[in-house]
Design an enzyme around this catalytic site. Structure first.
Site, short mmCIF file in Angstrom:
data_model
loop_
_atom_site.label_atom_id
_atom_site.label_comp_id
_atom_site.label_asym_id
_atom_site.label_seq_id
_atom_site.Cartn_x
_atom_site.Cartn_y
_atom_site.Cartn_z
N LYS A 205 37.49 -20.85 -2.01
CA LYS A 205 36.29 -20.50 -1.82
C LYS A 205 35.25 -19.37 -2.13
O LYS A 205 35.69 -18.47 -2.38
CB LYS A 205 36.65 -20.35 -0.70
CG LYS A 205 35.02 -20.87 0.45
CD LYS A 205 35.29 -20.67 1.59
CE LYS A 205 34.28 -19.79 3.12
NZ LYS A 205 33.01 -20.43 3.02
C1 LIG Z 1 31.50 -26.46 0.32
C2 LIG Z 1 32.72 -26.37 1.87
N1 LIG Z 1 32.97 -26.84 2.73
C3 LIG Z 1 34.04 -27.12 3.75
C4 LIG Z 1 34.06 -26.53 4.47
C5 LIG Z 1 34.49 -26.50 6.03
O1 LIG Z 1 35.85 -25.54 5.64
P1 LIG Z 1 36.49 -24.91 6.98
O2 LIG Z 1 36.62 -26.56 8.27
O3 LIG Z 1 37.68 -24.28 6.56
O4 LIG Z 1 35.15 -23.66 7.03
C6 LIG Z 1 32.93 -25.38 4.48
C7 LIG Z 1 33.27 -24.39 5.28
O5 LIG Z 1 33.86 -22.90 4.98
C8 LIG Z 1 32.67 -25.99 2.94
O6 LIG Z 1 31.98 -24.60 2.54
#
Ligand SMILES: Cc1ncc(COP(=O)(O)O)c(C=O)c1O
Length: 326
Positions: free
Chosen positions: A159
């Site tokens: 991320k």
């Molecule tokens: C590109 C992307 N996909 C999926 C998610 C969902 O991830 P999470 O459930 O860990 O927040 C996020 C959020 O952070 C994101 O930015």
């Protein structure tokens, strides 16, 4: 929602005033997107304030740092404690949590190694990301003209700030054309995810979600949804999914820390199911909210209570209703 500009921010070991939480314009992260971060939530439950899956978020943060060869000056346990410290310093009952590890100020150039690896934690109050109405009635989305990053380009298991240039293109396109969100395909044309949330599709009672190989972020809400769905007796399959499945499915929904569980009402102006939140989406959403609102036992150990003396009492001991979400 604009920041209030008040409260404290944790920066490299110290709590500083929000207004003083600054970095130099020559910091590496500003120019090269060399940051990795997390987005988690703290909820106000009847038993006290609790962070949802904080350790899992912090693990993903340190995994992201590892992928980018970053060696943070603080370890995972210290930064996790810094999150709790920041929420307490801001006296927040519910908030959004943003820890970030980034290449700081030293010299500019594509080689990031000479720059320090700094860390910060921000917390702020943030409500329903796509609006309260969206949680019940769903959102209208389009397939993005932008694809997610190809394998072996920008790693999607990390991320990283850099990945959000792609997310912003998807989001801006959707907003400009009157949609709430965009769903991106991967570079092979299979369904991937939204700009900041994972995707689920339901057809004939089966729940489908794109696999990690479809250029998705391994969402923690996605993982929670799969766990909850299986707890409820549904079957979940991680599979490469064709775009047109969205046009003929019974239900579809997004899952993410920000959107929580948000039904999708239409895709490319084609109505999903009967255009209302479907029964499987509703069941999973209810189970998810019951957990984050502290209204059922925390059987997966997903809640970290923030303040000393909390949790106040066991679930089912007459804690009552009325929990406010983040
Ligand atoms: C590109 C992307 N996909 C999926 C998610 C969902 O991830 P999470 O459930 O860990 O927040 C996020 C959020 O952070 C994101 O930015």
């Amino acid at each position: 929602m604009a920041f209030t500009g008040t409260g404290k921010v944790w920066m490299n070991g110290a709590l500083v005033d929000w207004a003083d939480a600054k970095i130099h314009i020559a910091s590496h992260v500003v120019h090269y997107g060399s940051g990795v971060f997390e987005g988690a939530r703290c909820y106000h439950t009847p038993r006290g304030s609790a962070c949802f899956r904080l350790d899992t978020h912090m693990k993903r943060l340190y995994d992201s740092a590892r992928i980018y060869r970053m060696e943070p000056q603080v370890d995972q346990a210290t930064l996790t404690e810094a999150v709790l410290q920041t929420i307490r310093a801001n006296e927040q009952k519910a908030c959004y949590i943003r820890p970030i590890i980034y290449r700081g100020y030293h010299a500019l150039g594509v080689n990031p190694f000479p720059c320090p690896v700094d860390a910060a934690v921000l917390t702020w109050e943030w409500g329903a990301y796509l609006g309260k109405d969206a949680l019940e009635n769903g959102v209208d989305v389009r397939i993005a003209s932008w694809a997610r990053s190809a394998p072996n380009t920008l790693p999607t298991l990390a991320k990283t700030s850099a990945n959000y240039a792609n997310s912003s293109l998807i989001k801006m396109e959707a907003i400009t054309e009157g949609y709430s969100e965009g769903i991106a395909l991967d570079t092979f044309g299979y369904l991937s995810e939204g700009s900041g949330q994972n995707l689920f599709v339901v057809r004939d009672g089966m729940i489908y979600t794109p696999p990690l190989t479809a250029s998705i972020l391994p969402g923690i809400t996605r993982n929670s949804v799969m766990t909850i769905a299986r707890d409820l007796g549904y079957k979940v399959r991680e599979e490469m999914l064709p775009r047109e499945l969205l046009y003929i499915c019974d239900e579809a929904f997004f899952a993410g820390t920000a959107v929580e569980i948000t039904p999708i009402r239409s895709v490319d102006k084609i109505t999903v199911g009967d255009g209302r939140r479907g029964p499987i989406t509703a069941a999973i959403q209810k189970a998810y909210f019951d957990i984050i609102n502290g209204e059922v036992p925390d059987r997966h150990n997903w809640l970290t209570f923030v303040y000393p003396g909390e949790p106040l009492q066991a679930v089912g001991a007459g804690s009552g209703k009325g929990a406010a979400r983040g």
